[in-house]
Design a protein around this motif. Structure first.
Motif, mmCIF file in Angstrom:
data_model
loop_
_atom_site.group_PDB
_atom_site.id
_atom_site.type_symbol
_atom_site.label_atom_id
_atom_site.label_comp_id
_atom_site.label_asym_id
_atom_site.label_seq_id
_atom_site.Cartn_x
_atom_site.Cartn_y
_atom_site.Cartn_z
ATOM 1 N N ARG A 288 0.826 -1.212 0.000
ATOM 2 C CA ARG A 288 0.000 0.000 0.000
ATOM 3 C C ARG A 288 0.860 1.262 0.000
ATOM 4 N N SER A 289 2.091 1.136 0.455
ATOM 5 C CA SER A 289 3.009 2.281 0.412
ATOM 6 C C SER A 289 3.460 2.590 -1.007
ATOM 7 N N TRP A 290 3.350 1.606 -1.890
ATOM 8 C CA TRP A 290 3.777 1.807 -3.281
ATOM 9 C C TRP A 290 2.684 2.427 -4.143
ATOM 10 N N MET A 291 1.438 2.385 -3.660
ATOM 11 C CA MET A 291 0.296 2.789 -4.483
ATOM 12 C C MET A 291 0.123 4.306 -4.509
ATOM 13 N N LEU A 292 0.030 4.847 -5.699
ATOM 14 C CA LEU A 292 -0.299 6.262 -5.845
ATOM 15 C C LEU A 292 -1.812 6.377 -6.030
ATOM 16 N N ARG A 293 -2.477 6.868 -4.976
ATOM 17 C CA ARG A 293 -3.926 7.105 -5.027
ATOM 18 C C ARG A 293 -4.123 8.586 -5.329
ATOM 19 N N PHE A 294 -5.021 8.897 -6.268
ATOM 20 C CA PHE A 294 -5.142 10.306 -6.621
ATOM 21 C C PHE A 294 -6.588 10.748 -6.866
ATOM 22 N N HIS A 295 -6.784 12.014 -6.569
ATOM 23 C CA HIS A 295 -8.002 12.744 -6.926
ATOM 24 C C HIS A 295 -7.679 13.570 -8.160
ATOM 25 N N ALA A 296 -8.652 13.729 -9.032
ATOM 26 C CA ALA A 296 -8.464 14.568 -10.221
ATOM 27 C C ALA A 296 -9.557 15.625 -10.270
ATOM 28 N N GLN A 297 -9.206 16.753 -10.828
ATOM 29 C CA GLN A 297 -10.172 17.818 -11.082
ATOM 30 C C GLN A 297 -9.967 18.307 -12.501
ATOM 31 N N THR A 298 -11.046 18.556 -13.194
ATOM 32 C CA THR A 298 -10.925 19.073 -14.554
ATOM 33 C C THR A 298 -10.284 20.449 -14.524
ATOM 34 N N ALA A 299 -9.735 20.864 -15.639
ATOM 35 C CA ALA A 299 -8.818 22.004 -15.685
ATOM 36 C C ALA A 299 -9.555 23.340 -15.714
ATOM 37 N N GLY A 300 -9.515 24.041 -14.599
ATOM 38 C CA GLY A 300 -10.151 25.361 -14.538
ATOM 39 C C GLY A 300 -9.553 26.349 -15.515
ATOM 40 N N SER A 301 -8.237 26.225 -15.772
ATOM 41 C CA SER A 301 -7.570 27.187 -16.656
ATOM 42 C C SER A 301 -8.006 27.050 -18.102
ATOM 43 N N THR A 302 -8.653 25.949 -18.451
ATOM 44 C CA THR A 302 -9.118 25.772 -19.834
ATOM 45 C C THR A 302 -10.522 26.325 -20.046
ATOM 46 N N LEU A 303 -11.206 26.688 -18.969
ATOM 47 C CA LEU A 303 -12.568 27.201 -19.104
ATOM 48 C C LEU A 303 -12.540 28.599 -19.699
ATOM 49 N N THR A 304 -13.493 28.886 -20.563
ATOM 50 C CA THR A 304 -13.517 30.184 -21.239
ATOM 51 C C THR A 304 -14.770 30.964 -20.866
#
Length: 525
Positions: A288-304
Motif C-alpha cells: 500500500r506504500s507503493w500505491m499512488l492514489r489520486f483525486h483529479a479535477q478538470t482544468a479550470g484554466s481551460t474554461l472560457t
C-alpha cells in the motif's frame, strides 16, 4: 497543445514500443499489481466507482451548508470544501487584511462555531470530506475534528483528505505563511498525530493541479508533484516516522487537462514512477506504500468566458481522461466558473457529467481498457523519461527544497506557460470560441452572486464569539501552542485544544507566526 516534448506521432506501431524499451511484464503487469501502471485495484470501477466530489464553498457557513445538502441530495458521494482567501492565509474575517475578500472564493471559517454551521445536519462519520487548505491545514483539520467530537462522532472513523501540500504553494499558488522549513515541520507533525488519532484520514494531497493551472506541461506536473512527494517522505523519515505507517495515507491531486491521450498516459506514468521510487528508492515493504492514489479535477484554466456552454464539453473530455487514467475521485468544474462561482444548475450539470460517464458510457465495465495501446504505452514511456530527466536536474541542485528556494521550479513553469500562450496568440494552439470559431456577441449567462451584507455579518459573528468565550481557557490554549512551537513538541494536540477553546484561525496563526516568522520570497536564478 501544451509546449512540451510529448507531442504524439501520427501513427504508432509495435516498433515504437521496442524503441522505448517497453517490457510488458515489467512496465505494464496486471491491474492492482506492482508497478500499478494499470491501476491500484484489480477490479477497478467494477468493484467500486470513483468518489464523485463537487468542490464547493461560498459566502458564509450557512450558504455553503445549503449547497452541500443540495449536492448530497443530487448524488455526490463526498464533499470538497473551498475556503475563502483570508481563511487560507490565516486571517480572521474582521482583520484589515481580509477586507473585501470574506466569502468571495470560498467559505469563510473563523472558528469552531463556523465549522459547526458548515456541517450542520451532516453526519461527519458517514461522509468523506476533502478540504482544500494548505498553510492553515492543521487548524482547519483541528476545527473539523473538534466539531465531530462535539457531535459525539467516533473520531477514529472520520475519513477524508486535507490538502496540506505547502510546497506547491511556494511554487505556484502563493497562499503560504511560514518559512519553508517551519511549514514542513507542521506537515510532519500532522502525519504523526493523525496516524494515531484519525487513521482513516489522508493527511496530505500532494498536488500537481495548481502547477498545471499555472502553466506547467504534463511532464512537469508529474515530475514536480512526485519530487514534492519524495521530499515529504524524506522529511517524515527524518522526523522519525515509520515509512510503512504513514506512506499508505499519502494521496495525490492531479489536473485533468485537454489533451486526452497525453492525460491518460500522465496518470499511468505517475503511478509507475511513484511505485518504483517508494519500493526501490525508499525501501517501503508494504504494497500500500507503493500505491499512488489520486483525486483529479478538470482544468479550470481551460474554461472560457466566451461561449461558456462549450466548457461542458471540455469538462466531459477531461473527466473521461481521468476515469480512463484510473482516478480514485473526481471533481468536474461548472461551465460558468470562468465568470463566477458555479450556480446550482452548473454544479448539477457537472455532477451529471460524471454520472453519465459512470452509468452510460460503459468505460467503468472494463478494467484499464487502453492497456497495450501502442500510442498510450509509448507516450507513457516517453513521459517517464522526461520525468526522470527532471529528477536528475533537481537532485543536481541539492533537492526540491533548494530548487524551490532558488526559483528554478517556478521559472520552468513560467517558461512553459509563456510558450503555450504564444501558441494561442499565434493560432497554433486552437481554443474554440476564443481564437477560432468565435462570435461577435455573447448572450448573458446567469451567474452566482455573493450577498454583499455577508462580510458584515461574518465580522459581527467572530467579534461576538470573542466576547462570550472563556478567556482564561482560550489564553492558556494559545500559550501551549506557542510553547510547543518554540520547544519542538508535536503541534497538533495544542492546536486542537485551541480550536476547542474557541480560538480563531487568525489567532492560532498569529501565535505560530510570532515564533516561526513569515516567508519572504527571494528568487536568485
Amino acid at each position: 497543445m501544451p509546449a512540451d516534448d510529448n507531442i504524439p506521432k501520427h501513427v504508432y506501431t509495435a516498433e515504437d514500443l521496442d524503441a522505448a524499451g517497453f517490457d510488458a511484464e515489467r512496465d505494464l503487469g496486471y491491474p492492482g499489481e506492482y508497478p500499478f501502471t494499470r491501476g491500484i485495484q484489480p477490479t477497478m470501477y467494477r468493484g467500486r466507482l470513483w468518489t464523485m466530489r463537487q468542490y464547493a464553498g461560498m459566502g458564509d457557513a450557512e450558504e455553503s451548508n445549503r449547497r452541500y445538502k443540495f449536492l448530497l441530495a443530487s448524488g455526490t458521494a463526498g464533499l470538497s470544501v473551498a475556503f475563502d482567501l483570508p481563511t487560507q492565509i490565516g486571517y480572521d474575517s474582521d482583520d484589515a487584511m481580509a477586507l473585501g475578500e470574506v466569502g468571495r472564493v470560498g467559505v469563510a471559517i473563523d472558528s469552531i462555531e463556523d465549522m459547526e454551521r458548515l456541517f450542520d445536519g451532516i453526519a461527519l462519520d458517514h461522509i468523506s470530506t476533502s478540504m482544500t487548505i494548505n498553510a492553515t491545514a492543521s487548524i482547519l483539520l483541528a476545527l473539523y475534528i473538534a466539531v465531530a467530537k462535539r457531535a459525539g462522532a467516533d473520531v477514529s472513523r472520520l475519513s477524508g483528505t486535507v490538502q496540506n501540500d505547502i510546497l506547491k504553494e511556494y511554487i505556484a499558488r502563493g497562499t503560504y505563511i511560514f518559512p519553508i522549513r517551519h511549514a514542513m515541520r507542521i506537515v510532519t507533525d500532522m502525519f504523526a498525530w493523525a496516524s494515531e488519532q484519525v487513521p482513516e484520514w489522508n493527511t496530505i494531497s500532494i498536488s500537481g493541479y495548481h502547477m498545471r493551472e499555472a502553466g506547467s506541461t504534463a511532464a512537469q506536473e508529474v515530475a514536480f508533484t512526485l519530487a514534492n512527494g519524495m521530499t515529504y517522505v524524506q522529511a517524515a523519515l527524518d522526523a522519525g516516522l515509520d515509512l510503512d505507517r504513514f506512506a499508505p495515507r499519502l494521496s495525490f491531486f492531479f489536473n485533468a487537462h485537454n489533451h486526452f491521450l497525453e492525460e491518460v498516459a500522465k496518470f499511468r506514468c505517475a503511478r509507475r514512477v511513484w511505485a518504483r521510487r517508494m519500493r526501490e528508492g525508499f525501501g517501503a515493504k508494504n504494497p500500500r506504500s507503493w500505491m499512488l492514489r489520486f483525486h483529479a479535477q478538470t482544468a479550470g484554466s481551460t474554461l472560457t468566458a466566451q461561449q461558456p456552454e462549450n466548457n461542458i464539453v471540455r469538462t466531459a473530455v477531461q473527466a473521461m481522461a481521468a476515469v480512463l487514467g484510473g482516478t480514485q475521485s473526481l471533481h468536474t468544474n461548472g461551465y460558468d466558473e470562468a465568470l463566477a462561482l458555479p450556480t446550482e444548475e452548473a454544479a448539477r450539470i457537472a455532477l451529471r457529467t460524471q454520472q453519465m460517464i459512470a452509468c452510460e458510457s460503459g468505460v467503468a465495465q472494463t478494467v484499464d481498457p487502453l492497456a497495450g495501446s501502442y500510442c498510450i504505452e509509448a507516450m507513457t514511456m516517453q513521459m517517464e523519461r522526461q520525468v526522470q530527466d527532471y529528477f536528475d536536474r533537481i537532485e543536481a541542485m541539492g533537492g526540491m527544497l533548494r530548487a524551490i528556494e532558488r526559483g528554478w521550479v517556478q521559472q520552468e513553469i513560467q517558461n512553459a506557460a509563456y510558450a503555450y500562450q504564444q501558441a494561442i496568440d499565434s493560432g497554433e494552439a486552437v481554443v474554440v470560441g476564443v481564437n477560432r470559431f468565435s462570435r461577435e456577441e455573447e448572450p448573458p449567462v446567469p451567474i452566482q452572486r455573493i450577498d454583499e451584507t455577508l462580510e458584515r455579518r461574518q465580522v459581527e459573528r467572530v467579534r461576538a464569539l470573542r466576547q462570550r468565550r472563556d478567556a482564561g481557557r482560550w489564553q492558556s490554549a494559545l500559550d501551549r501552542v506557542r510553547e510547543h512551537a518554540r520547544n519542538g513538541g508535536n503541534l497538533m494536540p495544542s492546536i486542537l485544544e485551541a480550536a476547542e477553546s474557541c480560538a480563531t484561525v487568525g489567532e492560532i496563526t498569529s501565535t505560530l507566526r510570532s515564533v516561526f516568522g513569515e516567508y519572504q520570497e527571494s528568487i536568485t536564478l
